[in-house]
Structure formats: structure tokens, C-alpha cells
Design a protein around this motif. Structure first.
Motif, PDB file in Angstrom:
ATOM      1  N   HIS A 114      -3.144  -5.823  20.312  1.00  0.00           N
ATOM      2  CA  HIS A 114      -2.568  -4.871  19.356  1.00  0.00           C
ATOM      3  C   HIS A 114      -1.085  -5.172  19.103  1.00  0.00           C
ATOM      4  O   HIS A 114      -0.599  -5.004  17.988  1.00  0.00           O
ATOM      5  CB  HIS A 114      -2.729  -3.433  19.859  1.00  0.00           C
ATOM      6  N   ALA A 115      -0.392  -5.616  20.156  1.00  0.00           N
ATOM      7  CA  ALA A 115       1.033  -5.917  19.988  1.00  0.00           C
ATOM      8  C   ALA A 115       1.205  -7.141  19.084  1.00  0.00           C
ATOM      9  O   ALA A 115       2.062  -7.158  18.190  1.00  0.00           O
ATOM     10  CB  ALA A 115       1.665  -6.162  21.356  1.00  0.00           C
ATOM     11  N   VAL A 116       0.382  -8.152  19.285  1.00  0.00           N
ATOM     12  CA  VAL A 116       0.490  -9.378  18.481  1.00  0.00           C
ATOM     13  C   VAL A 116       0.166  -9.089  17.014  1.00  0.00           C
ATOM     14  O   VAL A 116       0.860  -9.547  16.099  1.00  0.00           O
ATOM     15  CB  VAL A 116      -0.455 -10.484  19.044  1.00  0.00           C
ATOM     16  N   ILE A 117      -0.867  -8.296  16.773  1.00  0.00           N
ATOM     17  CA  ILE A 117      -1.264  -8.011  15.385  1.00  0.00           C
ATOM     18  C   ILE A 117      -0.344  -6.943  14.771  1.00  0.00           C
ATOM     19  O   ILE A 117      -0.146  -6.897  13.567  1.00  0.00           O
ATOM     20  CB  ILE A 117      -2.740  -7.518  15.311  1.00  0.00           C
ATOM     21  N   GLY A 118       0.195  -6.065  15.648  1.00  0.00           N
ATOM     22  CA  GLY A 118       1.061  -5.000  15.148  1.00  0.00           C
ATOM     23  C   GLY A 118       0.277  -3.927  14.415  1.00  0.00           C
ATOM     24  O   GLY A 118       0.758  -3.349  13.441  1.00  0.00           O
ATOM     25  N   ASN A 119      -0.959  -3.642  14.875  1.00  0.00           N
ATOM     26  CA  ASN A 119      -1.751  -2.623  14.170  1.00  0.00           C
ATOM     27  C   ASN A 119      -1.878  -1.309  14.932  1.00  0.00           C
ATOM     28  O   ASN A 119      -2.392  -0.345  14.376  1.00  0.00           O
ATOM     29  CB  ASN A 119      -3.143  -3.156  13.788  1.00  0.00           C
ATOM     30  N   ALA A 120      -1.411  -1.227  16.207  1.00  0.00           N
ATOM     31  CA  ALA A 120      -1.487   0.062  16.907  1.00  0.00           C
ATOM     32  C   ALA A 120      -0.530   0.106  18.080  1.00  0.00           C
ATOM     33  O   ALA A 120      -0.318  -0.909  18.760  1.00  0.00           O
ATOM     34  CB  ALA A 120      -2.910   0.312  17.408  1.00  0.00           C
ATOM     35  N   VAL A 121       0.015   1.301  18.296  1.00  0.00           N
ATOM     36  CA  VAL A 121       0.876   1.530  19.456  1.00  0.00           C
ATOM     37  C   VAL A 121      -0.032   1.733  20.670  1.00  0.00           C
ATOM     38  O   VAL A 121      -0.978   2.528  20.605  1.00  0.00           O
ATOM     39  CB  VAL A 121       1.711   2.824  19.225  1.00  0.00           C
ATOM     40  N   THR A 122       0.226   1.052  21.758  1.00  0.00           N
ATOM     41  CA  THR A 122      -0.600   1.270  22.961  1.00  0.00           C
ATOM     42  C   THR A 122       0.240   1.733  24.159  1.00  0.00           C
ATOM     43  O   THR A 122      -0.322   2.150  25.168  1.00  0.00           O
ATOM     44  CB  THR A 122      -1.373  -0.006  23.383  1.00  0.00           C
ATOM     45  N   ASP A 123       1.585   1.679  24.033  1.00  0.00           N
ATOM     46  CA  ASP A 123       2.431   2.087  25.166  1.00  0.00           C
ATOM     47  C   ASP A 123       2.180   3.549  25.508  1.00  0.00           C
ATOM     48  O   ASP A 123       2.141   4.401  24.617  1.00  0.00           O
ATOM     49  CB  ASP A 123       3.925   1.915  24.821  1.00  0.00           C
ATOM     50  N   GLY A 124       2.030   3.836  26.791  1.00  0.00           N
ATOM     51  CA  GLY A 124       1.830   5.212  27.236  1.00  0.00           C
ATOM     52  C   GLY A 124       0.473   5.774  26.836  1.00  0.00           C
ATOM     53  O   GLY A 124       0.267   6.982  26.873  1.00  0.00           O
ATOM     54  N   ILE A 237      -1.721  -4.929   6.828  1.00  0.00           N
ATOM     55  CA  ILE A 237      -1.403  -3.953   7.880  1.00  0.00           C
ATOM     56  C   ILE A 237      -0.027  -3.387   7.526  1.00  0.00           C
ATOM     57  O   ILE A 237       0.994  -4.003   7.844  1.00  0.00           O
ATOM     58  CB  ILE A 237      -1.355  -4.642   9.277  1.00  0.00           C
ATOM     59  N   PRO A 238       0.042  -2.225   6.830  1.00  0.00           N
ATOM     60  CA  PRO A 238       1.347  -1.732   6.395  1.00  0.00           C
ATOM     61  C   PRO A 238       2.200  -1.224   7.543  1.00  0.00           C
ATOM     62  O   PRO A 238       3.432  -1.286   7.481  1.00  0.00           O
ATOM     63  CB  PRO A 238       1.022  -0.599   5.418  1.00  0.00           C
ATOM     64  N   ALA A 239       1.580  -0.683   8.599  1.00  0.00           N
ATOM     65  CA  ALA A 239       2.378  -0.112   9.698  1.00  0.00           C
ATOM     66  C   ALA A 239       1.567  -0.047  10.983  1.00  0.00           C
ATOM     67  O   ALA A 239       0.328  -0.115  10.960  1.00  0.00           O
ATOM     68  CB  ALA A 239       2.809   1.305   9.318  1.00  0.00           C
ATOM     69  N   ILE A 330     -16.466  -2.960  -9.541  1.00  0.00           N
ATOM     70  CA  ILE A 330     -16.205  -2.829  -8.107  1.00  0.00           C
ATOM     71  C   ILE A 330     -14.841  -2.172  -7.926  1.00  0.00           C
ATOM     72  O   ILE A 330     -14.031  -2.128  -8.870  1.00  0.00           O
ATOM     73  CB  ILE A 330     -16.273  -4.194  -7.362  1.00  0.00           C
ATOM     74  N   GLN A 331     -14.587  -1.662  -6.741  1.00  0.00           N
ATOM     75  CA  GLN A 331     -13.366  -0.878  -6.500  1.00  0.00           C
ATOM     76  C   GLN A 331     -12.109  -1.724  -6.695  1.00  0.00           C
ATOM     77  O   GLN A 331     -12.126  -2.935  -6.492  1.00  0.00           O
ATOM     78  CB  GLN A 331     -13.369  -0.290  -5.074  1.00  0.00           C
ATOM     79  N   GLU A 332     -11.022  -1.012  -7.076  1.00  0.00           N
ATOM     80  CA  GLU A 332      -9.724  -1.695  -7.155  1.00  0.00           C
ATOM     81  C   GLU A 332      -8.916  -1.326  -5.937  1.00  0.00           C
ATOM     82  O   GLU A 332      -8.921  -0.172  -5.521  1.00  0.00           O
ATOM     83  CB  GLU A 332      -8.992  -1.257  -8.418  1.00  0.00           C
ATOM     84  N   LEU A 333      -8.248  -2.300  -5.346  1.00  0.00           N
ATOM     85  CA  LEU A 333      -7.464  -2.038  -4.129  1.00  0.00           C
ATOM     86  C   LEU A 333      -6.040  -2.518  -4.338  1.00  0.00           C
ATOM     87  O   LEU A 333      -5.817  -3.563  -4.965  1.00  0.00           O
ATOM     88  CB  LEU A 333      -8.107  -2.759  -2.932  1.00  0.00           C
ATOM     89  N   GLU A 334      -5.104  -1.732  -3.793  1.00  0.00           N
ATOM     90  CA  GLU A 334      -3.687  -2.053  -4.002  1.00  0.00           C
ATOM     91  C   GLU A 334      -3.235  -3.251  -3.177  1.00  0.00           C
ATOM     92  O   GLU A 334      -3.709  -3.447  -2.059  1.00  0.00           O
ATOM     93  CB  GLU A 334      -2.833  -0.874  -3.543  1.00  0.00           C
ATOM     94  N   THR A 335      -2.271  -3.995  -3.730  1.00  0.00           N
ATOM     95  CA  THR A 335      -1.596  -4.978  -2.883  1.00  0.00           C
ATOM     96  C   THR A 335      -0.512  -4.226  -2.097  1.00  0.00           C
ATOM     97  O   THR A 335       0.019  -3.233  -2.583  1.00  0.00           O
ATOM     98  CB  THR A 335      -0.921  -6.091  -3.716  1.00  0.00           C
ATOM     99  N   GLN A 336      -0.235  -4.672  -0.898  1.00  0.00           N
ATOM    100  CA  GLN A 336       0.738  -3.965  -0.043  1.00  0.00           C
ATOM    101  C   GLN A 336       1.445  -4.983   0.820  1.00  0.00           C
ATOM    102  O   GLN A 336       0.946  -6.088   1.036  1.00  0.00           O
ATOM    103  CB  GLN A 336       0.015  -3.023   0.912  1.00  0.00           C
ATOM    104  N   PHE A 337       2.566  -4.539   1.391  1.00  0.00           N
ATOM    105  CA  PHE A 337       3.245  -5.405   2.348  1.00  0.00           C
ATOM    106  C   PHE A 337       2.440  -5.394   3.648  1.00  0.00           C
ATOM    107  O   PHE A 337       2.029  -4.341   4.131  1.00  0.00           O
ATOM    108  CB  PHE A 337       4.672  -4.911   2.622  1.00  0.00           C
ATOM    109  N   CYS A 338       2.211  -6.584   4.200  1.00  0.00           N
ATOM    110  CA  CYS A 338       1.483  -6.692   5.462  1.00  0.00           C
ATOM    111  C   CYS A 338       2.462  -7.166   6.527  1.00  0.00           C
ATOM    112  O   CYS A 338       3.021  -8.264   6.407  1.00  0.00           O
ATOM    113  CB  CYS A 338       0.325  -7.681   5.314  1.00  0.00           C
ATOM    114  N   SER A 339       2.651  -6.331   7.552  1.00  0.00           N
ATOM    115  CA  SER A 339       3.637  -6.705   8.572  1.00  0.00           C
ATOM    116  C   SER A 339       3.144  -7.902   9.384  1.00  0.00           C
ATOM    117  O   SER A 339       3.946  -8.680   9.902  1.00  0.00           O
ATOM    118  CB  SER A 339       3.929  -5.523   9.499  1.00  0.00           C
TER     119      SER A 339
END
Ligand SMILES: Cc1ncc(COP(=O)(O)O)c(C=O)c1O
Length: 437
Positions: A114-124, A237-239, A330-339
Motif C-alpha cells: 500500500h505504501a509503494v502504490i500510495g493507495n491506502a494509509v495503513t499506519d496504526g 489513484i488521486p489520493a 459505454i460510460q465516460e470516465l474522467e482523466t485525473q492526476f494519478c499519484s
């Protein structure tokens, strides 16, 4: 000093099976059926023959299930670093030395991923390792529900279109403590529905790939965030996700899941795991540990780039075909910043959420059947039947056939349209003729 001895026959057996040729359209497995002393090829859908070299033209393009076979070529390429040997005496005990049900190394490796990908906080946070997200979802609903109040069970809701298992699972277990109530907007405290709510938030959503946020707020709303697809293969992965109860799954890679949560809920979920399976098989944990080590190699670049490129190519090809159609969208999806990729990028969803646009095409899956395609019926997601979910995560063979058949559907439309245009033109001409005559 030691010399390799007892693993020799196991490794020879594994390599022999891997060397059996199935023409790139199937695979032989160590535990596959044996014919004439040799494991036989198990062919991909729509291929047959003893070496899977025969294409079966009448076969249905099955885009129903979310079976993530698109990553198989990555694991074949990384055979050397991802293979394990499991001796007969590997962790025979029910528990690890510290009485836990998950190895410390695996717990640490999950946090590292999760830390390498930056997709979730796991501390604590606590981590519970389950057989898959399916098991953890039920453990979480059970742990968050109000107990001992049979007259006011917790109301389980999700925004339409939602992953069908939420409804099926809640109804199947038929508990007095919680009931599935359908779409979040149909029943909540704002529109007169009183009680405790458990909202399932799927982000990116299955089936339409949208990044979603919880709708319900306040003390009577508890939330389960299902992040099964919150990986760079499928979405920017925006955040970092930092929710109370988050469910991730490696099923899109390996078939295993994990969750992070708070103390009280953690205890209730652990009780569920103890009473249902007593932890995940130790050989599975060993295998996942090895696979995760490969996944984070080179800061995750190799595996996630492979996944992203594959899904991007598929989405581009399908979007190009669908852009020629007016009858289907088919669905339209937004472009976003990926961390993770450190740039703005488009979504590369696991599924296409296909809509039949013509008024008369009310059952879209039935329309697809006319060109030998089957997807998952929109009604299962709480949506209209003019929607169908098409899986884009299956093998290359599956995707190629789906794309080809979608191409046929769209060209039929364009041919019809062509004929319609000629007809209209002819009618106009006849009309003019009549007037002047
Ligand atoms: C949104 C969502 N949650 C959970 C799951 C189940 O995951 P698992 O295979 O780990 O049980 C899936 C599988 O398709 C899914 O789409």
C-alpha cells in the motif's frame, strides 16, 4: 553445508507441466487430469483439441465474469521469482507462534504494497487477512450491524448500480441483525427512513468504474469502503484512501483479500474469521507473500505498468469501436492526476457499462445474444435492463473475441443505417417525383 536434493523432483515436475504446449490458448496444470501419464491441456473458452489449437467459431463470447486472467502473461514471465515450494510439513499448526492467524512477514508486506502504490494509509491500522473480499465483506457487514435488535435491523444500502453480491450475500445469510434495502437514495434518514445504516461504497465502482464517495453521513451511518479496484491497473489513484473500514483484494492478481480497520470492529471481524474458517490456509499465505514481493519489485512499476498498459489498450480498442455506434454507448470516465504514475491519466476500467440507446432495445443482453455475446444483466446491479456489464479483465482470447463480435454488432448497425439512408434518399426522390408529376 547442503546440497539440493528433495526439491529436485518437485521442481522437475512443475517445469515439465509448464512446458506442455497448448498453442497459447490454454494451459496444463500440476493438478489437471492425467491422460496417458501426462497432464492434459485445459483450453481457454472457444478453443478445443488436445493442444487447444482449434478455434470454435460458434462459441459464445462470454464477458460475464470478472475473472482477472489478463495478468497471467505477467506471472508467466515472472515464473522464476514468483514460484514457491511447499514442503509437506509447512506450518502444520493452527496458529503462528504469536497465536495470530497471519504471518508477521505477510502483514508487513501488505503494508509495504500500500505504501509503494500510495493507495491506502495503513499506519496504526489493524489488518485482517481473509480468503477474499467476498468473505471480508460479510464479516464487515456482520461486525458493523446492530445486534440484539431484531425489530430494527441495520439497513444495508449501496448506490445504484451496485455490485450484485452485496444484495445476494446479505439476503442469503438472512440475519435478524441486518437487511438489504437497495439503493442508498431510496432509504436514508433524510427521506424518512429511520434506523442504522451500513453503506457499501465501491470505488472505483463495479460495474461503471466511477470513483465514488459515501452518500450517508452522521452517527447512524457506518460505511464499508470496497476498494477491490483501487489499483493503478483500473484507475488513476488521486489520493491515499484513509477510511475506517477499507476492503482491498488481491483477487485481481492472486485470489486473496485483506482489510484495515479499528479495534472494536477488528475484534468482531476476527471472531467471524475464527468461527468461519480459522484463518487462511498457510500455503496460500506463503504464496501471497511471494507474489507481493514480485508486485512491489522496482517500486511496483513492472506489474502495475503491465496491468495498466493491458487495460488501456483494451479500453482504447473498445472505445474506438463504440464511437462508431449510435445504438450503443459505454460510460465516460474522467482523466485525473494519478499519484502513482505522477501524471494525469485516463481510467482503464475493469468493465464496460454498455447501454442500449434505442427505445426498443429494452433488454440489452438479449440484443448482444444476437451476435453471440453474453454479459451481465443490468438488472442484477439494481439498474435498468438496457444496461449490460461487459468484463474486460479476462484473457486476451476472451477480449479479442468480444471486441470482434462488438465490431460485428456496430457494423451491422452502420450497414442498416446505410440502407436506411439510401431508403430515405429514395423516398425523398420518389416524393419529389410525385409532386412534380
Ligand atoms: C466490488 C467487488 N468487491 C469484492 C469482490 C470480491 O473479491 P474476491 O474475489 O476477493 O472475493 C469483487 C469481485 O469481483 C468486486 O467486484
Amino acid at each position: 553445508e547442503w546440497e539440493q536434493s528433495w526439491t529436485k523432483s518437485a521442481t522437475a515436475e512443475a517445469e515439465f507441466v509448464a512446458s506442455i504446449s497448448c498453442s497459447g490458448h490454454g494451459r496444463a496444470f500440476l493438478d489437471g487430469s492425467i491422460v496417458d501419464g501426462k497432464p492434459v491441456c485445459e483450453c481457454n473458452a472457444c478453443y478445443g483439441g488436445s493442444h487447444c489449437s482449434v478455434f470454435l467459431p460458434e462459441c459464445i463470447a462470454d464477458a460475464d465474469s470478472g475473472d482477472p486472467m489478463f495478468l497471467e502473461p505477467f506471472w508467466l514471465k515472472h515464473a522464476a521469482s514468483s514460484t514457491i515450494v511447499v514442503p509437506g510439513w509447512h506450518r502444520m499448526s493452527y496458529e503462528f507462534n504469536d497465536d495470530s492467524l497471519i504471518s508477521k512477514e505477510l502483514d508487513a508486506q501488505i503494508r509495504k504494497l500500500h505504501a509503494v502504490i500510495g493507495n491506502a494509509v495503513t499506519d496504526g491500522r489493524f489488518i485482517i487477512f481473509g480468503v477474499g473480499a467476498t468473505q471480508l465483506l460479510h464479516a464487515a457487514v456482520q461486525a458493523l450491524s446492530t445486534t440484539n435488535h431484531p425489530s430494527s435491523p441495520s439497513r444495508v444500502v449501496a448506490s445504484t448500480p451496485y455490485y450484485p453480491i452485496y444484495k445476494e450475500q446479505t439476503e442469503f445469510f438472512n440475519s435478524e441483525d441486518y437487511k438489504f434495502e437497495g439503493d442508498t437514495s431510496l432509504c436514508n434518514n433524510n427521506n424518512g427512513c429511520k434506523g442504522n445504516f451500513i453503506e457499501l461504497v465501491t470505488s472505483p465502482n463495479n460495474p461503471d468504474g466511477q470513483l465514488k464517495k459515501a452518500v450517508l453521513q452522521g452517527p447512524s451511518a457506518k460505511t464499508i469502503h470496497d476498494f477491490a479496484y483501487y489499483w493503478p491497473h483500473y484507475t488513476p489513484i488521486p489520493a491515499l484512501a484513509d477510511e475506517n473500514l477499507m476492503i482491498f483484494t488481491l483477487s485481481k492478481l492472486t485470489g486473496h483479500g485483506e482489510a484495515d480497520l479499528d479495534e472494536a470492529v477488528h475484534q468482531r471481524m476476527l471472531t467471524y474469521m475464527n468461527l468461519s474458517t480459522y484463518g487462511v490456509a498457510r500455503e496460500t499465505q506463503l504464496r501471497v507473500l511471494k507474489l507481493l514481493k514480485v508486485a512491489v519489485e522496482n517500486e511496483g512499476k513492472e506489474m502495475f505498468n503491465f496491468g495498466y498498459q493491458t487495460m488501456r489498450n483494451r479500453w482504447r480498442k473498445l472505445s474506438k469501436t463504440m464511437s462508431l455506434s449510435k445504438w450503443f454507448s459505454i460510460q465516460e470516465l474522467e482523466t485525473q492526476f494519478c499519484s502513482f504514475s505522477e501524471r494525469v491519466r485516463g481510467a482503464t476500467p475493469a468493465y464496460a457499462w454498455l447501454k442500449c440507446e434505442r427505445e426498443e432495445d429494452k433488454d440489452c443482453n438479449a440484443v448482444l445474444h444476437s451476435v453471440n455475446i453474453t454479459g451481465r444483466h443490468g438488472s442484477l446491479f439494481g439498474a435498468e435492463s438496457r444496461f449490460v456489464r461487459l468484463s474486460l479483465v479476462k484473457s486476451d482470447d476472451d477480449f479479442d473475441l468480444l471486441l470482434k463480435r462488438m465490431g460485428t454488432l456496430v457494423s451491422q448497425e452502420n450497414n442498416n443505417d446505410g440502407i436506411n439512408k439510401i431508403m430515405t434518399h429514395t423516398n425523398e426522390f420518389i416524393g419529389t417525383d410525385k409532386c412534380t408529376g
